[in-house]
Write a protein that holds these residues in place. Structure first.
Motif, PDB file in Angstrom:
ATOM      1  N   MET A 179       1.381   3.893  -2.729  1.00 25.63           N
ATOM      2  CA  MET A 179       0.820   5.885  -2.551  1.00 25.63           C
ATOM      3  C   MET A 179       1.746   6.846  -2.955  1.00 25.63           C
ATOM      4  O   MET A 179       1.500   7.381  -3.874  1.00 25.63           O
ATOM      5  CB  MET A 179       0.668   5.742  -1.398  1.00 25.63           C
ATOM      6  N   ARG A 237       0.733  -1.496   0.020  1.00 34.58           N
ATOM      7  CA  ARG A 237       0.209   0.574  -0.198  1.00 34.58           C
ATOM      8  C   ARG A 237       0.737   1.391   0.144  1.00 34.58           C
ATOM      9  O   ARG A 237       0.347   2.117  -0.361  1.00 34.58           O
ATOM     10  CB  ARG A 237      -0.953   0.139   1.520  1.00 34.58           C
ATOM     11  N   ASP A 238       1.912   1.436   0.955  1.00 32.16           N
ATOM     12  CA  ASP A 238       2.598   2.959   0.814  1.00 32.16           C
ATOM     13  C   ASP A 238       3.395   2.549  -0.988  1.00 32.16           C
ATOM     14  O   ASP A 238       3.619   3.754  -1.259  1.00 32.16           O
ATOM     15  CB  ASP A 238       4.375   2.334   1.889  1.00 32.16           C
ATOM     16  N   GLY A 252      -8.677  -3.185  -5.206  1.00 32.58           N
ATOM     17  CA  GLY A 252      -7.750  -2.168  -3.652  1.00 32.58           C
ATOM     18  C   GLY A 252      -7.157  -3.393  -2.439  1.00 32.58           C
ATOM     19  O   GLY A 252      -6.572  -2.661  -1.709  1.00 32.58           O
ATOM     20  N   VAL A 267      -7.866   5.198  -2.622  1.00 31.56           N
ATOM     21  CA  VAL A 267      -6.787   4.426  -3.361  1.00 31.56           C
ATOM     22  C   VAL A 267      -8.632   3.774  -3.578  1.00 31.56           C
ATOM     23  O   VAL A 267      -9.495   2.966  -4.095  1.00 31.56           O
ATOM     24  CB  VAL A 267      -6.583   4.163  -3.155  1.00 31.56           C
ATOM     25  N   LYS A 268      -9.155   2.989  -1.687  1.00 31.13           N
ATOM     26  CA  LYS A 268      -9.999   1.328  -2.226  1.00 31.13           C
ATOM     27  C   LYS A 268     -10.987   1.748  -1.970  1.00 31.13           C
ATOM     28  O   LYS A 268     -11.954   0.987  -3.103  1.00 31.13           O
ATOM     29  CB  LYS A 268      -9.631   1.223  -0.702  1.00 31.13           C
ATOM     30  N   SER A 284      -5.376   9.068   0.715  1.00 34.66           N
ATOM     31  CA  SER A 284      -4.825   8.280   1.271  1.00 34.66           C
ATOM     32  C   SER A 284      -4.830   6.930   0.464  1.00 34.66           C
ATOM     33  O   SER A 284      -6.132   6.565  -0.587  1.00 34.66           O
ATOM     34  CB  SER A 284      -5.055   8.461   2.801  1.00 34.66           C
ATOM     35  N   TYR A 285      -4.275   5.789   0.530  1.00 36.87           N
ATOM     36  CA  TYR A 285      -4.646   4.135   0.781  1.00 36.87           C
ATOM     37  C   TYR A 285      -6.468   4.099   0.819  1.00 36.87           C
ATOM     38  O   TYR A 285      -7.372   3.375  -0.119  1.00 36.87           O
ATOM     39  CB  TYR A 285      -4.040   3.018   1.089  1.00 36.87           C
TER      40      TYR A 285
END
Ligand code: ZN
Length: 437
Positions: free
Chosen positions: A94, A90-91, A146, A121-122, A117-118
């Protein structure tokens, strides 16, 4: 039950039972503490790794040390490592998207969204998946919801992770990760298992941020190749020597026996006692087939020792580094299955040697490519017969058919293939690849 401080400080008998020789003898608590920490002491993360992932990883290393006091810690470390696996993806996602994700809708133009932020995204990925939209990654569009599965596909498509054997390990990690997130029973990890998971995790995180691991198990840095002389005589003896061994003329007694030997000069992984990278198949060298495990490049020969020395003196070739992962091989099936060939060598074959069925396979090692092709002859073995990652082994099947069809499949993976024509030179003895024309 409330346990007194003294008991909490006491080493766990189960942890002390693990020592360098496996289960058995009992270690002193001091030795056990040092031994276990040493197992993961050298897996440092690269400087560029995202702060969140780095903090989680450092905490994991700290907690690992407490396994000596409480054996259950090893299970928790293993579980936590798998969650950090997803956090790292995830990091890295981003950083990769730099605040904008682009989706491709069926029969519509691409749409981009800002994400901070993630979680953004999700949510977005979830909504887009329901509209059957795909995430745009370079020149491709992939299914992306995601979750871990989508993140893994993204990392591979974006070219951040590499290697075929490592992909099989990523599969196994993903299965364990899902098991940890949705446990269906009790499991216990050992110090050995937990240390290995931590080491694998460190390699994976570093690779995500573009750092291969020197001597790594999953994402190894390119290997050093040196100029090496292979030689053989009529009675089947084979030798491998560094080119420097030929620089000094041999004493007379050696020259007599050396006269019977044929020599070839190659660029190869040199033999180093105790190294995990020694090529167990070096004596199978064949200029036309990939019969050594690591890439071995034909340079000169065959000829006498004196001729080899003269050629080396004149040309002074240098060593280089090779990445042996994700190689593309062509396997010819013409009455029998022949050893894998480099596409460039196959492209140099005369027409009458291109008969039969050809398979294009991507693998880290030629034996992996060969095993896949052989295995795919048996439907029940579960090897894929369609292009894509094979669920039964660590190969990627690219295509098969006539020589031209397989060549095209290889060219899609590699780009234009330049034919090379090499003299047919091989060492006579063969244990692993006896089936050669
Ligand atoms: Zn397979």
């Amino acid at each position: 039950m409330i346990r007194p401080l003294e008991e909490l400080r006491a080493a766990d008998d189960l942890s002390l039972a693990f020592n360098p020789y496996g289960l058995g003898g009992r270690m002193r608590p001091e030795d056990a503490a040092e031994f276990q920490q040493r197992q993961i002491a050298d897996c440092d993360l690269a400087q560029c790794v995202a702060a969140g992932t780095r903090d989680s990883f450092e905490r994991l290393r700290t907690v690992f040390a407490y396994g000596v006091l409480c054996y259950d810690v090893y299970t928790m470390v293993g579980d936590q490592a798998l969650l950090i696996y997803e956090q790292a993806l995830r990091d890295r996602f981003m950083e990769w998207c730099a605040g904008t994700v682009t989706f491709r809708l069926p029969q519509a133009s691409d749409v981009s969204y800002t994400v901070t932020s993630y979680d953004d995204v999700k949510k977005r990925a979830d909504r887009m998946t329901r509209q059957r939209a795909k995430l745009v990654v370079a020149d491709q569009a992939i299914e992306f919801n995601g979750m871990l599965h989508g993140l893994r596909l993204w990392a591979r498509t974006a070219g951040l992770l590499r290697g075929r054997r490592s992909r099989a390990v990523e599969d196994a990690l993903a299965k364990l990760r899902n098991y940890v997130a949705h446990p269906s029973g009790h499991h216990v990890d050992t110090p050995v298992g937990a240390a290995r998971t931590v080491r694998d995790l460190a390699e994976l995180i570093n690779q995500l941020w573009g750092q291969a691991t020197p001597d790594g198990r999953l994402y190894p840095a390119p290997l050093r190749r040196e100029i090496v002389v292979l030689s053989w005589n009529g009675s089947g003896r084979t030798r491998m020597e560094p080119a420097s061994a030929l620089a000094v003329p041999d004493p007379v007694e050696d020259q007599e026996s050396d006269d019977e030997y044929q020599h070839v000069v190659v660029r190869a992984i040199p033999f180093i006692p105790g190294s995990r990278w020694n090529d167990a198949h070096w004596a199978e060298f064949d200029s036309r087939y990939e019969t050594t495990r690591f890439p071995t490049e034909y340079l000169w020969g065959p000829g006498t020792r004196e001729e080899a020395r003269a050629w080396l003196e004149q040309e002074r070739p240098d060593g280089d580094s090779v990445d042996f992962t994700d190689r593309v091989f062509l396997v010819q099936d013409h009455g029998r299955l022949l050893p894998p060939m480099r596409p460039a060598v196959a492209a140099g074959l005369p027409d009458d040697e291109r008969a039969g069925v050809w398979h294009a396979v991507r693998a880290d090692f030629p034996d992996d490519a060969f095993a896949h092709v052989r295995g795919s002859g048996d439907r029940s073995a579960g090897h894929t017969r369609r292009p894509g990652d094979c669920p039964a082994c660590s190969a990627e099947f690219l295509g098969s058919g006539t020589y031209d069809e397989a060549h095209r499949a290889a060219a899609v993976a590699l780009g234009p293939i330049r034919a090379v024509q090499l003299p047919s030179v091989r060492l006579p003895s063969s244990t692993f690849w006896p089936n050669r024309p």
